[in-house]
Design a protein around this motif. Structure first.
Motif, PDB file in Angstrom:
ATOM      1  N   SER A  12       0.817  -1.213   0.000  1.00 28.80           N
ATOM      2  CA  SER A  12       0.000   0.000   0.000  1.00 28.80           C
ATOM      3  C   SER A  12       0.848   1.259   0.000  1.00 28.80           C
ATOM      4  O   SER A  12       0.344   2.345  -0.281  1.00 28.80           O
ATOM      5  CB  SER A  12      -0.918   0.003   1.227  1.00 28.80           C
ATOM      6  OG  SER A  12      -0.159   0.029   2.434  1.00 28.80           O
ATOM      7  N   ALA A  13       2.157   1.140   0.312  1.00 32.83           N
ATOM      8  CA  ALA A  13       3.046   2.308   0.342  1.00 32.83           C
ATOM      9  C   ALA A  13       3.066   3.028  -0.992  1.00 32.83           C
ATOM     10  O   ALA A  13       3.235   4.257  -1.039  1.00 32.83           O
ATOM     11  CB  ALA A  13       4.462   1.882   0.728  1.00 32.83           C
ATOM     12  N   LYS A  41       0.537   3.422  -3.261  1.00 33.79           N
ATOM     13  CA  LYS A  41      -0.657   4.267  -3.367  1.00 33.79           C
ATOM     14  C   LYS A  41      -0.694   5.318  -2.273  1.00 33.79           C
ATOM     15  O   LYS A  41      -1.004   6.490  -2.536  1.00 33.79           O
ATOM     16  CB  LYS A  41      -1.905   3.392  -3.303  1.00 33.79           C
ATOM     17  CG  LYS A  41      -3.207   4.169  -3.448  1.00 33.79           C
ATOM     18  CD  LYS A  41      -4.402   3.228  -3.407  1.00 33.79           C
ATOM     19  CE  LYS A  41      -5.716   3.993  -3.537  1.00 33.79           C
ATOM     20  NZ  LYS A  41      -6.891   3.070  -3.481  1.00 33.79           N
ATOM     21  N   ASP A  42      -0.379   4.922  -1.045  1.00 35.40           N
ATOM     22  CA  ASP A  42      -0.460   5.844   0.082  1.00 35.40           C
ATOM     23  C   ASP A  42       0.459   7.047  -0.078  1.00 35.40           C
ATOM     24  O   ASP A  42       0.159   8.143   0.414  1.00 35.40           O
ATOM     25  CB  ASP A  42      -0.125   5.122   1.393  1.00 35.40           C
ATOM     26  CG  ASP A  42      -1.165   4.083   1.776  1.00 35.40           C
ATOM     27  OD1 ASP A  42      -2.253   4.093   1.177  1.00 35.40           O
ATOM     28  OD2 ASP A  42      -0.875   3.257   2.666  1.00 35.40           O
ATOM     29  N   ASN A  43       1.606   6.848  -0.738  1.00 32.79           N
ATOM     30  CA  ASN A  43       2.582   7.928  -0.904  1.00 32.79           C
ATOM     31  C   ASN A  43       2.615   8.475  -2.328  1.00 32.79           C
ATOM     32  O   ASN A  43       3.499   9.254  -2.662  1.00 32.79           O
ATOM     33  CB  ASN A  43       3.971   7.421  -0.500  1.00 32.79           C
ATOM     34  CG  ASN A  43       4.062   7.088   0.967  1.00 32.79           C
ATOM     35  OD1 ASN A  43       4.240   7.964   1.805  1.00 32.79           O
ATOM     36  ND2 ASN A  43       3.906   5.807   1.296  1.00 32.79           N
ATOM     37  N   LYS A  44       1.633   8.041  -3.127  1.00 29.96           N
ATOM     38  CA  LYS A  44       1.508   8.510  -4.507  1.00 29.96           C
ATOM     39  C   LYS A  44       2.794   8.311  -5.303  1.00 29.96           C
ATOM     40  O   LYS A  44       3.173   9.148  -6.148  1.00 29.96           O
ATOM     41  CB  LYS A  44       1.074   9.979  -4.541  1.00 29.96           C
ATOM     42  CG  LYS A  44      -0.298  10.236  -3.918  1.00 29.96           C
ATOM     43  CD  LYS A  44      -0.675  11.704  -4.026  1.00 29.96           C
ATOM     44  CE  LYS A  44      -2.125  11.952  -3.578  1.00 29.96           C
ATOM     45  NZ  LYS A  44      -2.371  11.567  -2.187  1.00 29.96           N
ATOM     46  N   THR A  68      -1.249  -5.160   3.867  1.00 33.61           N
ATOM     47  CA  THR A  68      -1.446  -3.882   4.561  1.00 33.61           C
ATOM     48  C   THR A  68      -1.691  -4.107   6.048  1.00 33.61           C
ATOM     49  O   THR A  68      -1.178  -3.359   6.897  1.00 33.61           O
ATOM     50  CB  THR A  68      -2.629  -3.115   3.950  1.00 33.61           C
ATOM     51  OG1 THR A  68      -2.339  -2.834   2.584  1.00 33.61           O
ATOM     52  CG2 THR A  68      -2.891  -1.814   4.686  1.00 33.61           C
ATOM     53  N   VAL A 102       1.332  -2.319   7.690  1.00 36.00           N
ATOM     54  CA  VAL A 102       0.915  -0.983   8.114  1.00 36.00           C
ATOM     55  C   VAL A 102       0.198  -1.011   9.464  1.00 36.00           C
ATOM     56  O   VAL A 102       0.510  -0.226  10.361  1.00 36.00           O
ATOM     57  CB  VAL A 102       0.007  -0.336   7.044  1.00 36.00           C
ATOM     58  CG1 VAL A 102      -0.459   1.048   7.496  1.00 36.00           C
ATOM     59  CG2 VAL A 102       0.739  -0.242   5.706  1.00 36.00           C
TER      60      VAL A 102
END
Length: 310
Positions: A231-232, A234-237, A287, A291
């Motif tokens: 997910s890093a 997407k989460d950090n674009k 995730t 996370v």
């Protein structure tokens, strides 16, 4: 899936362990046999499952282990062994009997000159590349691909869309990641060979982990490798650079197992797990571990409770 630490001192051991490769055959139980794999047993009372040194691999190993334990098979765990060079040596020297693996990464590990780059072709090529005594079972629809990533700011500054776009600016940039990222075809070695990309410096950090993410966001490094179930991204674009030369092969999840531990019960149980795994589902599970910091064994137990195998 495929994160995916090479220690030079074990290199000779690993090379020796790769002896005896050849052609394969189809397996009536589902999955594919390695060359000269011998006879699978009618029953297995116990086996040892191993994993790599990243959360997804440990999670998949736990799912496999708990599914087999539910069938009355005793499972020993040797998780967090290390990078591929280490855990592949472990399964070949019989320290472990079963590993969660990835199709493309498995193929190029045993056949460095592999040319297959489509999911089914990659899977079908694996049996002929495997050493005696190893087999793979069914591949899952779930896949975890390697990805070369940069921040949106770096992508905009240098007009980066493809890995090849790094060729013009690479010698002014710093790459970083797990030590294996420097030497693998799916990393800097492949980027140089296929795209002519070279960097000013390489910083040894972690494989798709918090050290690499922090360094990327701090601009200590500008390029690293993450994995598509994280997910890093997407989460950090983060911007995933396109890979038209296919240094990253399809990486569907599949079990790599020793033939002498592949009984019908073991094979059918693991293939049932494979049939239930999806990429989106695996991304959610990873995730939770990476996370939300839930334990891999608890997440595996929960997944199996919601995805009964029989």
């Amino acid at each position: 899936m495929f994160r995916r630490t090479f220690i030079g001192a074990i290199a000779a051991t690993t090379v020796l362990a790769l002896a005896a490769c050849g052609g394969g055959n189809d397996d009536p139980l589902g999955g594919s046999s390695g060359a000269g794999g011998g006879s699978a047993p009618d029953k297995v009372d116990s086996l040892t499952v191993g994993s790599a040194n990243f959360a997804e691999s440990q999670l998949l190993a736990e799912i496999y282990a708990q599914a087999l334990e539910a069938k009355g098979i005793k499972v020993n765990r040797k998780l967090n062994i290390g990078a591929r060079e280490l855990y592949m040596a472990a399964i070949q020297d019989k320290s472990v009997d079963l590993l969660p693996e990835y199709t493309g990464a498995t193929l190029v590990y045993f056949k460095k000159d592999a040319t297959e780059n489509e999911a089914e072709a990659v899977y079908k090529a694996i049996p002929g590349a495997l050493p005696k005594g190893l087999e793979v079972l069914d591949k899952s629809a779930a896949a975890d691909e390697d990805a070369i990533v940069v921040t949106p700011e770096t992508a905009a500054k240098y007009s980066l869309k493809s890995i090849g776009d790094l060729k013009a600016v690479g010698k002014t940039l710093v790459a970083g990641g797990g030590p294996e990222f420097k030497t693998r075809t799916a990393g800097l070695a492949g980027m140089k060979d296929k795209y002519g990309v070279e960097f000013k410096e390489f910083k040894t950090l972690d494989a798709g982990g918090p050290l690499s993410l922090k360094a990327l966001k701090d601009n200590t490094i500008q390029v690293t490798q993450f994995f598509t179930t994280q997910s890093a991204i997407k989460d950090n674009k983060l911007v995933v650079l396109e890979d038209p030369e296919h240094i990253h092969l399809p990486n569907n999840i599949l079990p790599l197992i020793r033939t002498d531990h592949k009984s019908p019960d073991v094979a059918s149980t693991l293939n049932a797990v494979q049939a239930k795994l999806t990429t989106d589902g695996l991304t959610d599970l990873v995730t939770r571990v990476e996370v939300k910091k839930e334990s891999a064994d608890a997440v595996a137990k929960d997944w199996l409770s919601k995805n009964p195998l029989s």
